[in-house]
Design a protein around this motif. Structure first.
Motif, mmCIF file in Angstrom:
data_model
loop_
_atom_site.group_PDB
_atom_site.id
_atom_site.type_symbol
_atom_site.label_atom_id
_atom_site.label_comp_id
_atom_site.label_asym_id
_atom_site.label_seq_id
_atom_site.Cartn_x
_atom_site.Cartn_y
_atom_site.Cartn_z
ATOM 1 N N LYS A 1 0.824 -1.214 0.000
ATOM 2 C CA LYS A 1 0.000 0.000 0.000
ATOM 3 C C LYS A 1 0.856 1.261 0.000
ATOM 4 O O LYS A 1 0.587 2.205 -0.735
ATOM 5 N N ARG B 1 2.696 1.768 -3.418
ATOM 6 C CA ARG B 1 1.859 2.180 -4.547
ATOM 7 C C ARG B 1 1.945 3.685 -4.718
ATOM 8 O O ARG B 1 2.196 4.192 -5.801
ATOM 9 N N GLN B 2 1.708 4.355 -3.599
ATOM 10 C CA GLN B 2 1.703 5.812 -3.637
ATOM 11 C C GLN B 2 3.093 6.340 -3.971
ATOM 12 O O GLN B 2 3.249 7.270 -4.744
ATOM 13 N N ARG C 1 3.859 5.883 -7.677
ATOM 14 C CA ARG C 1 3.061 6.819 -8.463
ATOM 15 C C ARG C 1 3.691 8.223 -8.434
ATOM 16 O O ARG C 1 3.896 8.851 -9.468
ATOM 17 N N ASP D 1 -7.571 -2.982 -7.729
ATOM 18 C CA ASP D 1 -7.400 -1.872 -6.784
ATOM 19 C C ASP D 1 -6.108 -1.130 -7.080
ATOM 20 O O ASP D 1 -6.039 0.090 -7.065
ATOM 21 N N GLU D 2 -5.068 -1.942 -7.342
ATOM 22 C CA GLU D 2 -3.758 -1.386 -7.626
ATOM 23 C C GLU D 2 -3.806 -0.543 -8.901
ATOM 24 O O GLU D 2 -3.295 0.576 -8.935
ATOM 25 N N GLU E 1 -5.827 2.657 -8.366
ATOM 26 C CA GLU E 1 -5.191 3.612 -7.470
ATOM 27 C C GLU E 1 -3.929 4.238 -8.069
ATOM 28 O O GLU E 1 -3.661 5.418 -7.861
#
Lengths: 369, 285
Positions: free
Chosen positions: A169, A172-173, A176, A194-195, A198
């Protein structure tokens, strides 16, 4: 368009891994190739990288056809699924590898590696070996190593698959932000919707070697164009006999996809819904699953099982309790086409959505305040 | 945990194993050393420095060095071929490489006689080469035959050790390096070789140990004492000549091989530890 795939076909023996694949990715965009395992997404990525050859069709990078250019000359950075870090080299040597094999001058290598160590917050770890790093640090090394030779296109094969849930989690951010900061055109493969939703700017949904839909994450979620996409995205519940539900006629359709957010279940004394209670029908709670942030209710509505989420702030419910159920909308499916169907009772009585607006959003409404 | 429950079981198993190893393996080796020194140290030195023994030592070392080099190079090629390429008949090749494990060395030696001997089908080729270059190379009953037989017998040792390690390592890192533009040699030097290093050395040690001690295959191809005899053949010859002195001399020469064995055993032990550690590290990842 930075990357264009035109009518790409690829077979392994009698297995068709790619069939007429067409899509493009804009410069600076972060795109996700999303599909179940075996849908051909990794094959597409490997063809772009040059690790597989397309049987027919054109792959264009920055306007140039690259089908016949070897992988190492395509200007691509590749992050492998398990990172494939060089176990017997330090973090520094790992990141420097792509530059040293191209015989870059020593001080240029040094500068670039330190720049990337700073960027990926790995400073101080350059003398460590990969097995002395955490999962997240390894991913960052893989990322830095791929970026070191300044590629025009970054490809990532399931970049989060090797991480545990919590780290995944966070990263991911991080990924990005980092990709947007570097501004590099990137494509990553994932089977986790979801990945994709997001992390990616745009999503390419693949199934059985074909591209099902290409578009912004929001649009793919709200307006699936094929039966496959409507069943793959979100939390789909498949309902065969949806003609038994108030406000719907099955007609020619095969079945329907009803997401939890399409279903409202309320107690008969709930004042917010008094205007539309006549459109509802009874549903008995069969099962309640505690999901942490909400409850998941399974209801039997006229012999049809539907699922909805219920906020923990609402009044408690119990198994066997009778609720009033309204299905706002659903995706009706025929073959591989899908159509958004609105509840005809609501639509007839409230074509502009005025009442819906009132009971949900007005001052006294459900979502008021 | 199943077996560890009873203390008495453990005690019994340790006792049996230790006794067995001691009686069957360790004691005989000690007896070799004791017997070799039975007639004094001076006799010992004399026995190991006769002309025939020195010649045998030279042949043995030469055959071993060539064998280890050839089989190492071949072993590396074979392991990479069998782990990184897929082709028709791969399974067959893998089985063929293991032939020396299942064929008696004597048969291997006889096979070389059939091939390169006077009536052998390869003899005309050898003659042709000899004529063309003005050489006079003999294979059967000469040192080249000894070398060939030793190579045959120790053929699979290196690849046997290296293949599992390369399989465990996978080819991801090599793919990644190739994608960044590394050539074949760079990939081997910087990625594949560090992976196989310990297993390779371990395979080489096993190969050396086996090459030093080879008897059967060499026996079939080597008939001239003092010229083509290796140490094991020399020991055999000394022992069979029957006098008390020559039997003690046979033990003295044997002690050289025992010494080699002990050194190799120590190296082997160290290497085994290292390669096990390296493999565990790979598994952890």
């Amino acid at each position: 368009m930075y990357l264009e795939m035109r009518n790409i076909n690829k077979s392994f023996g009698s297995f068709r891994a790619s069939e007429d694949v067409n899509f493009s990715v804009e410069k600076g965009e972060l795109a996700a190739l999303l599909g179940p395992s075996g849908s051909g997404k990794t094959t597409i990525l490997r063809m772009i990288a040059g690790l597989e050859r397309a049987d027919s069709g054109d792959i264009l990078i920055d306007g140039k056809r690259v089908n016949d250019i070897p992988a190492s000359m395509r200007g691509i950075g590749f992050v492998f699924q398990n990172y494939a870090l060089f176990r017997y080299m330090t973090v520094y040597d790992n990141i420097a590898f792509g530059l040293t094999v191209k015989k870059a001058p020593a001080d240029a290598v040094k500068n670039r590696v330190h720049e990337l160590l700073r960027l990926t917050e790995l400073e101080g770890l350059e003398k460590r070996f990969p097995n002395e790093l955490s999962g997240g640090q390894r991913q960052r090394v893989a990322f830095a190593r791929a970026l070191a030779p300044e590629p025009g296109l970054l490809l990532l094969d399931e970049p989060f698959a090797a991480l545990d849930a919590k780290v995944r989690k966070d990263l991911r951010q991080w990924l990005r932000d980092m990709i947007h900061r570097v501004g590099i055109t990137s494509i990553f493969v994932t089977h986790d919707q979801d990945e994709a939703v997001e992390v990616a700017d745009s999503i390419i949904v693949t199934n059985k070697g074909r591209v099902e839909q290409v578009g912004r994450a929001y649009k793919i979620y709200k307006e699936p164009e094929t039966a496959f996409v409507s069943q793959f995205i979100g939390e789909p519940v498949i309902v065969e006999d949806f003609g038994k539900l108030n406000g719907y006629e099955k007609g020619d359709f095969d079945r329907a996809i009803i997401r939890p957010e399409f279903v409202e279940a309320f107690k008969s004394d709930n004042a917010h819904f008094k205007d539309i209670i006549t459109y509802s029908q009874k549903g008995v709670i069969k099962d309640i699953v505690f999901k942490g942030s909400a409850l998941e209710l399974r209801l039997n509505v006229n012999g049809v099982e539907v699922v909805t989420h219920r906020s923990l702030e609402r009044r408690p419910v119990e198994v066997g309790e009778e609720m009033n159920v309204i299905i706002y909308r659903l995706f009706a499916v025929k073959d591989n086409t899908t159509e958004l169907m609105q509840n005809s009772y609501l639509l007839k009585d409230d074509p502009t959505g005025e009442k819906l607006e009132k009971y949900l959003y007005s001052d006294g409404g459900y979502f008021a305040g | 945990m199943g077996y560890k429950k009873k203390k008495s079981t453990r005690f019994l198993m340790i006792t049996v194993s230790t006794l067995f190893v001691g009686l069957m393996l360790f004691l005989p080796l000690v007896m070799v050393i004791i017997n070799s020194l039975k007639k004094g140290f001076e006799f010992y030195l004399q026995a190991v420095s006769t002309k025939t023994v020195i010649s045998a030592l030279k042949v043995t070392l030469l055959a071993t060095v060539i064998t280890v080099i050839v089989n190492t190079v071949f072993g590396i090629f074979a392991s990479i071929l069998l782990t990184r390429f897929s082709f028709k008949g791969k399974q067959l090749l893998q089985t063929l490489i293991d032939i020396p494990f299942s064929v008696s060395p004597v048969i291997a030696g006889l096979a070389f006689i059939m091939m390169f001997g006077r009536m052998g089908w390869a003899a005309p080729f050898v003659d042709a080469v000899n004529n063309a270059f003005g050489w006079d190379i003999k294979i059967v009953f000469a040192v080249p035959g000894v070398v060939l037989a030793t190579i045959f017998v120790t053929f699979p040792f290196v690849s046997r050790e290296v293949i599992p390690v390369l399989n465990a390592a996978g080819s991801d890192e090599e793919d990644a390096a190739a994608l960044m533009g590394a050539g074949m040699f760079t990939i081997f030097r910087r990625i594949t070789f560090p992976h196989m290093k310990w297993a390779l050395l371990y395979g080489m040690v096993l190969c050396t140990a086996r090459a030093l001690g080879e008897f059967g295959a060499v026996n079939a191809l080597s008939k001239t004492r003092g010229e083509t005899f290796t140490l094991p053949l020399e020991i055999d010859a000394l022992y069979l000549s029957g006098s008390a002195d020559s039997i003690t001399a046979a033990f003295a020469v044997s002690s050289i091989l025992v010494l080699f064995t002990v050194v190799l055993l120590v190296i082997r032990c160290v290497l085994e530890n290292r390669s096990k550690k390296a493999q565990e590290e790979q598994k952890r990842r």
